[in-house]
Design an enzyme around this catalytic site. Structure first.
Site, PDB file in Angstrom:
ATOM      1  N   ARG A 182       0.847  -1.190   0.000  1.00  0.00           N
ATOM      2  CA  ARG A 182       0.000   0.000   0.000  1.00  0.00           C
ATOM      3  C   ARG A 182       0.882   1.239   0.000  1.00  0.00           C
ATOM      4  O   ARG A 182       1.877   1.313   0.738  1.00  0.00           O
ATOM      5  CB  ARG A 182      -0.932   0.011   1.224  1.00  0.00           C
ATOM      6  CG  ARG A 182      -2.041  -1.032   1.180  1.00  0.00           C
ATOM      7  CD  ARG A 182      -3.063  -0.699   0.106  1.00  0.00           C
ATOM      8  NE  ARG A 182      -4.159  -1.663   0.037  1.00  0.00           N
ATOM      9  CZ  ARG A 182      -4.207  -2.704  -0.775  1.00  0.00           C
ATOM     10  NH1 ARG A 182      -3.182  -2.948  -1.586  1.00  0.00           N
ATOM     11  NH2 ARG A 182      -5.248  -3.515  -0.786  1.00  0.00           N
ATOM     12  N   GLU A 219      -3.876   7.466  -5.709  1.00  0.00           N
ATOM     13  CA  GLU A 219      -3.901   6.869  -7.049  1.00  0.00           C
ATOM     14  C   GLU A 219      -5.159   7.279  -7.797  1.00  0.00           C
ATOM     15  O   GLU A 219      -6.249   7.219  -7.218  1.00  0.00           O
ATOM     16  CB  GLU A 219      -3.802   5.345  -6.939  1.00  0.00           C
ATOM     17  CG  GLU A 219      -2.501   4.890  -6.294  1.00  0.00           C
ATOM     18  CD  GLU A 219      -2.439   3.402  -6.015  1.00  0.00           C
ATOM     19  OE1 GLU A 219      -1.347   2.917  -5.666  1.00  0.00           O
ATOM     20  OE2 GLU A 219      -3.495   2.716  -6.112  1.00  0.00           O
ATOM     21  N   HIS A 239       0.230   0.416 -10.269  1.00  0.00           N
ATOM     22  CA  HIS A 239      -0.612  -0.528  -9.518  1.00  0.00           C
ATOM     23  C   HIS A 239      -1.045  -1.699 -10.413  1.00  0.00           C
ATOM     24  O   HIS A 239      -2.235  -1.976 -10.577  1.00  0.00           O
ATOM     25  CB  HIS A 239      -1.833   0.190  -8.935  1.00  0.00           C
ATOM     26  CG  HIS A 239      -2.393  -0.500  -7.724  1.00  0.00           C
ATOM     27  ND1 HIS A 239      -2.908   0.179  -6.650  1.00  0.00           N
ATOM     28  CD2 HIS A 239      -2.521  -1.819  -7.417  1.00  0.00           C
ATOM     29  CE1 HIS A 239      -3.330  -0.676  -5.739  1.00  0.00           C
ATOM     30  NE2 HIS A 239      -3.107  -1.901  -6.174  1.00  0.00           N
TER      31      HIS A 239
END
Length: 319
Positions: free
Chosen positions: A239, A268, A287
């Site tokens: 994370r 994000e 990601h």
């Protein structure tokens, strides 16, 4: 059953099928739904009994406005996008998708590490730009390269993903040490549990594998960075909020650590003013550790099974 998928594009940009859900009810799929416009979220849910969400937040206000809702399926492992207390108060079942991406994230961890140590991307671009054609030698390298064998990797967290990373690391002849907030037996005699301070001091590579909770938020701060080797490589596939991005950017600027390789950031999509974008020796991917088609297909299958189990009165993966 009326089923609404609020933000399905990330999971299925077109290479998978929603058929499993279509066999369970009437399905409406939205590629994206606003994260901030509550009215849009409420209107799209409408009188649906079941919704699926990845990152679209389901707040108490949204739940109150959607009284027909009985089921929320989170299309991810983390479920902080849902107000669980409000869902429980309304008798709504919430499920998530655990343990679907273990192999993919472990693979991505090493993809990031090998990019730092072997600089494949850089040298591929160099060859295509003509540098090898004009080289006086049969071999050249434009950056330092690193052999992993004999180095120490420190894993912060020792769940399924970290243990998969440990197995790969052992195959690379890395020494494996780990810290877990609760003592946890090693998977083999080649892995050793240590204190967090020992891990920071001993590891050549530090890889993060813990959830983001208040107690882990920004755990990689100036104090932690000061304990690391100047040659340390920091990897984050967990994370983004686990690291203090300003502190890490500063550490990269000053050479306090050697490199950061991360698949996640605190906000994000990444913000234009994120300090990591201007930091040297910083490798960022958007990601994607969870994104191989096989991994997403597995996620889809678990999500369908979750809703199917709920309909049959035998819910699974309830959070």
């Amino acid at each position: 059953m009326k089923i609404v998928v609020l933000d399905g594009y990330a999971l299925n940009p077109g290479d998978l099928s929603w058929q499993g859900f279509e066999e369970l009810g009437e399905v409406t799929v939205y590629d994206r739904t606003s994260y901030t416009d509550k009215q849009e979220i409420i209107e799209r849910i409408g009188d649906a009994e079941a919704i699926l969400t990845n990152k679209t937040p389901i707040t108490a206000d949204v739940l109150k406005a959607c009284p027909q809702l009985t089921y929320i399926g989170v299309l991810a492992t983390g479920y902080n996008v849902v107000d669980l207390a409000a869902a429980k108060e309304q008798g709504i079942t919430v499920t998530n998708i655990p343990s679907y991406s273990t192999n993919a994230v472990a693979q991505a961890t090493f993809a990031l590490l090998l990019e730092v140590t072997n600089q494949v991307g850089h040298h591929n671009r160099s060859v295509h730009q003509g540098d090898w054609q004009t080289s006086k030698d049969f071999s050249y390298w434009q950056t330092p390269l690193m052999e992993l064998a004999g180095k120490t990797i420190g894993l912060i967290g020792y769940g399924a993903i970290a243990q998969a990373v440990a197995t790969i690391a052992h195959a690379f002849q890395l020494k494996v040490i780990y810290f877990n907030h609760r003592p946890k037996p090693a998977q083999a005699d080649w892995a050793k549990q240590v204190s967090l301070a020992e891990l920071y001091q001993e590891a050549d590579i530090i890889s993060l594998h813990v959830p983001q909770f208040p107690e882990t938020e920004k755990m990689i701060d100036r104090t932690a960075l000061a304990q690391m080797k100047s040659s340390a490589i920091l990897i984050n596939t967990a994370r983004g909020g686990l690291i203090d991005e300003a502190a890490v950017a500063e550490a990269l600027q000053t050479g306090q650590i050697a490199a950061l390789a991360a698949d996640v950031v605190s906000k994000e999509p990444i913000a234009a003013d994120n300090p990591l974008l201007q930091a040297p020796n910083c490798y960022l991917t958007p990601h994607i550790a969870w994104a191989p088609v096989e991994t997403r297909r597995r996620l889809m299958g678990i999500a369908v099974a979750n809703l199917s189990g709920f309909k049959a009165g035998t819910p699974q993966n309830v959070v």
